[in-house]
Design a protein around this motif. Structure first.
Motif, mmCIF file in Angstrom:
data_model
loop_
_atom_site.group_PDB
_atom_site.id
_atom_site.type_symbol
_atom_site.label_atom_id
_atom_site.label_comp_id
_atom_site.label_asym_id
_atom_site.label_seq_id
_atom_site.Cartn_x
_atom_site.Cartn_y
_atom_site.Cartn_z
ATOM 1 N N SER A 1 -33.032 6.130 -2.462
ATOM 2 C CA SER A 1 -32.014 5.574 -3.340
ATOM 3 C C SER A 1 -32.307 5.903 -4.798
ATOM 4 O O SER A 1 -31.382 6.227 -5.570
ATOM 5 N N PHE A 2 -33.575 5.849 -5.188
ATOM 6 C CA PHE A 2 -33.946 6.156 -6.563
ATOM 7 C C PHE A 2 -33.707 7.633 -6.872
ATOM 8 O O PHE A 2 -33.245 7.985 -7.973
ATOM 9 N N SER A 3 -33.989 8.493 -5.925
ATOM 10 C CA SER A 3 -33.730 9.922 -6.111
ATOM 11 C C SER A 3 -32.235 10.185 -6.275
ATOM 12 O O SER A 3 -31.829 10.993 -7.118
ATOM 13 N N THR B 1 -39.527 10.261 -8.598
ATOM 14 C CA THR B 1 -39.269 9.551 -7.342
ATOM 15 C C THR B 1 -40.557 9.088 -6.689
ATOM 16 O O THR B 1 -40.593 8.047 -6.018
ATOM 17 N N GLY B 2 -41.647 9.836 -6.884
ATOM 18 C CA GLY B 2 -42.917 9.461 -6.283
ATOM 19 C C GLY B 2 -43.472 8.143 -6.772
ATOM 20 O O GLY B 2 -44.315 7.540 -6.097
ATOM 21 N N PHE B 3 -43.021 7.666 -7.943
ATOM 22 C CA PHE B 3 -43.518 6.391 -8.467
ATOM 23 C C PHE B 3 -42.824 5.193 -7.811
ATOM 24 O O PHE B 3 -43.300 4.073 -7.939
ATOM 25 N N ALA B 4 -41.705 5.419 -7.153
ATOM 26 C CA ALA B 4 -40.974 4.322 -6.528
ATOM 27 C C ALA B 4 -41.584 3.992 -5.170
ATOM 28 O O ALA B 4 -42.227 4.837 -4.539
ATOM 29 N N PRO B 5 -41.419 2.752 -4.683
ATOM 30 C CA PRO B 5 -41.885 2.411 -3.333
ATOM 31 C C PRO B 5 -41.204 3.289 -2.281
ATOM 32 O O PRO B 5 -40.115 3.812 -2.495
ATOM 33 N N LYS B 6 -41.847 3.444 -1.159
ATOM 34 C CA LYS B 6 -41.366 4.346 -0.116
ATOM 35 C C LYS B 6 -39.937 4.030 0.299
ATOM 36 O O LYS B 6 -39.102 4.926 0.451
ATOM 37 N N ARG B 7 -39.637 2.751 0.487
ATOM 38 C CA ARG B 7 -38.319 2.393 0.989
ATOM 39 C C ARG B 7 -37.228 2.542 -0.070
ATOM 40 O O ARG B 7 -36.034 2.506 0.251
ATOM 41 N N GLN C 1 -38.601 20.007 -11.219
ATOM 42 C CA GLN C 1 -39.657 19.235 -10.573
ATOM 43 C C GLN C 1 -39.707 17.787 -11.069
ATOM 44 O O GLN C 1 -40.486 16.994 -10.553
ATOM 45 N N LEU C 2 -38.891 17.464 -12.067
ATOM 46 C CA LEU C 2 -38.974 16.137 -12.671
ATOM 47 C C LEU C 2 -38.485 15.055 -11.714
ATOM 48 O O LEU C 2 -39.109 13.988 -11.607
#
Length: 403
Positions: free
Chosen positions: A221-223, A211-217, A205-206
Motif C-alpha cells: 500500500s505504501f509503494s 518502501t523498505g522502511f514500512a512494515p511488511k503488511r 531506486q527511491l
C-alpha cells in the motif's frame, strides 16, 4: 443486575462516542489543532530546520522539475534501446547547457532589450492609455462613469508607482538581502545539475528504498501511495511546463505577425504567467492590450484576435492533449485554492499550491480509506456492501443455472 447495567453503560458509551462518526471527527479535529498549537509553541526549535530547508529547497525544486521533464526520455532509451542511463543523462545535460548558452547569447539580449524599453516607456504608455480612455468618455451621458473611472485609474496609478517606489527603496536599503538573493540564485544554478544527475541516475531506486522502511503488511500500500504521488506530480509539472512553452510560442508568433511592439517580451511574460492556472494568461494580456491601444485601434482588434485564437488552440487542443484531467480537480476547487494559497503564501502559494494539494489529497484519501476499512464506525457500511455483493453473486449464480 450490576453486570447488565455495566453492559448497558458500555454499549451507550460505544454508541455515542467510540462508534459515532460525529464524535470521531470532532476528536480528530481537536488532535489536529492541538498538534498545530504545540508546533507554534516550540517554533523556536524549528527555526534551524526552517533555515536549512530554505537553503536546500530551491536547488532541489529546480532539480525535481528538470527530473520530471527528462526522466521519461532516460527511461525510454534504457528500456527500448538499452542505452546506459549515465550516457543519456550526460548527453541531456550537455544539450541543456548548449541550449542555455544559445539562449543567453541570442534570445536573452532581445528579451532584455525589449523589457528595458518597456519599463522605460511604460509611464508614458500608461499616461497615453489614461488620456485615450478619458477622451473616449467625453460624452455627457457618461459623466458619472467618467468620474468613477478617473478615480479608479488614479488609484491604480498611485498604487503602481507607490509599490515600485517601495520596492526600489527596499532593494537599495537592504543590500545584504540582495547579496543573499544573488548568492542563493548562484548556488541553486550551481548545485541543481549535480542533484539532477543523481536523481536521474538513481531516482528509480527511491521508491523501493523508501518502501523498505514500512512494515511488511503495509509495504504494498505504501509503494502504491508513492507511485500515485509521483504520477500526480509528474503529470502536473510536465503538463504545466509544456502548455506554458506552447503558449509563449503561440503568442510570440501571433504578436510578431501582427506587428505588436515588444512581441518577444510579451510572449515570454505570457508563457511564464501561464504557470498560474486560469488567471495567468488573462493577466499577461493586459499590458499587450494597453500597448496595442496606444498604437492604433486596429492593432487592439488584432491583439484580441490573437488572444482568441491562442485560447481556442490551448483549450481545445493543447491542454486536453497534454494535461487531460489527471489532477481530478474541479475548476471551482482550483480557483478557491489559488485564492487561498496566494493570500497565505503569495506567489509561491500560487505556483506550488495545486501540486501540494494534490499530494495531500492522495495521502488523505489513502488514510481515510484505511480508516474506513479497520474502524468499527463504518462497520455497517461494510456489512451493507458485503450483503449487496453476496446478493449479486447469488443472482449471477441463478442466471448461470438458468442458462
Amino acid at each position: 443486575m450490576n453486570y447488565e447495567r455495566k453492559d448497558k453503560q458500555t454499549t451507550v458509551f460505544q454508541k455515542w462516542f467510540l462508534n459515532n462518526r460525529f464524535s470521531v471527527v470532532l476528536v480528530n479535529l481537536l488532535l489536529f489543532f492541538l498538534v498545530i498549537w504545540l508546533f507554534n509553541k516550540v517554533s523556536f526549535v524549528l527555526n534551524p530546520a526552517k533555515l536549512f530547508m530554505s537553503a536546500v529547497l530551491p536547488p532541489l525544486i529546480l532539480a525535481v522539475i528538470q527530473y520530471y521533464i527528462m526522466n521519461p526520455l532516460v527511461d525510454l532509451l534504457e528500456r527500448k534501446f538499452k542505452v546506459p542511463r549515465v550516457i543519456t543523462i550526460v548527453g541531456l545535460l550537455v544539450i541543456v547547457a548548449v541550449l542555455l548558452i544559445w539562449a543567453i547569447n541570442t534570445l536573452l539580449p532581445i528579451v532584455q532589450s525589449q523589457i528595458n524599453s518597456l519599463i522605460k516607456n511604460w509611464p508614458h504608455i500608461w499616461e497615453d492609455a489614461v488620456s485615450a480612455v478619458q477622451n473616449a468618455l467625453q460624452d455627457p451621458q457618461l459623466h458619472s462613469v467618467k468620474n468613477s473611472l478617473n478615480s479608479a485609474l488614479s488609484q491604480a496609478q498611485n498604487l503602481l508607482f507607490k509599490s515600485g517606489k517601495t520596492a526600489f527603496n527596499t532593494a537599495i536599503t537592504n543590500i545584504s538581502s540582495a547579496i543573499s538573493v544573488v548568492t542563493m540564485i548562484f548556488m541553486t544554478l550551481f548545485t541543481a545539475p549535480f542533484i539532477l544527475f543523481f536523481m536521474l541516475k538513481d531516482g528509480h531506486q527511491l521508491r523501493p528504498y523508501l518502501t523498505g522502511f514500512a512494515p511488511k503488511r503495509w509495504q504494498a500500500s505504501f509503494s502504491q501511495l508513492l507511485y500515485d504521488i509521483n504520477t500526480a506530480l509528474a503529470s502536473y509539472i510536465r503538463g504545466q511546463i509544456t502548455v506554458a512553452l506552447w503558449v509563449g510560442i503561440m503568442f510570440g508568433i501571433g504578436y510578431t505577425v501582427i506587428g505588436e511592439p515588444y512581441a518577444v517580451a510579451l510572449a515570454v511574460l505570457s508563457g511564464v504567467l501561464n504557470l498560474i492556472p486560469y488567471f495567468g494568461t488573462f493577466i499577461s494580456i493586459i499590458p499587450a492590450l494597453v500597448i496595442a491601444m496606444m498604437v492604433s485601434f486596429p492593432m487592439l482588434i488584432k491583439v484580441l484576435i490573437v488572444f482568441a485564437i491562442e485560447q481556442t488552440i490551448e483549450s481545445r487542443i493543447i491542454s486536453p492533449l497534454v494535461m487531460g484531467n489527471k489532477m481530478e480537480m474541479h475548476p471551482v476547487t482550483t480557483i478557491l485554492l489559488l485564492i487561498g494559497a496566494s493570500s497565505v503564501w503569495g506567489l509561491w502559494g500560487v505556483i506550488f499550491g495545486i501540486p501540494i494539494y494534490a499530494v495531500l489529497k492522495i495521502i488523505t484519501m489513502r488514510v481515510y480509506n484505511y480508516y474506513r476499512k479497520v474502524s468499527q464506525v463504518f462497520a455497517e457500511d461494510q456489512t451493507d456492501k458485503d450483503q449487496v455483493k453476496t446478493a449479486d453473486q447469488v443472482k449471477d449464480t441463478k442466471d448461470i443455472v438458468k442458462d
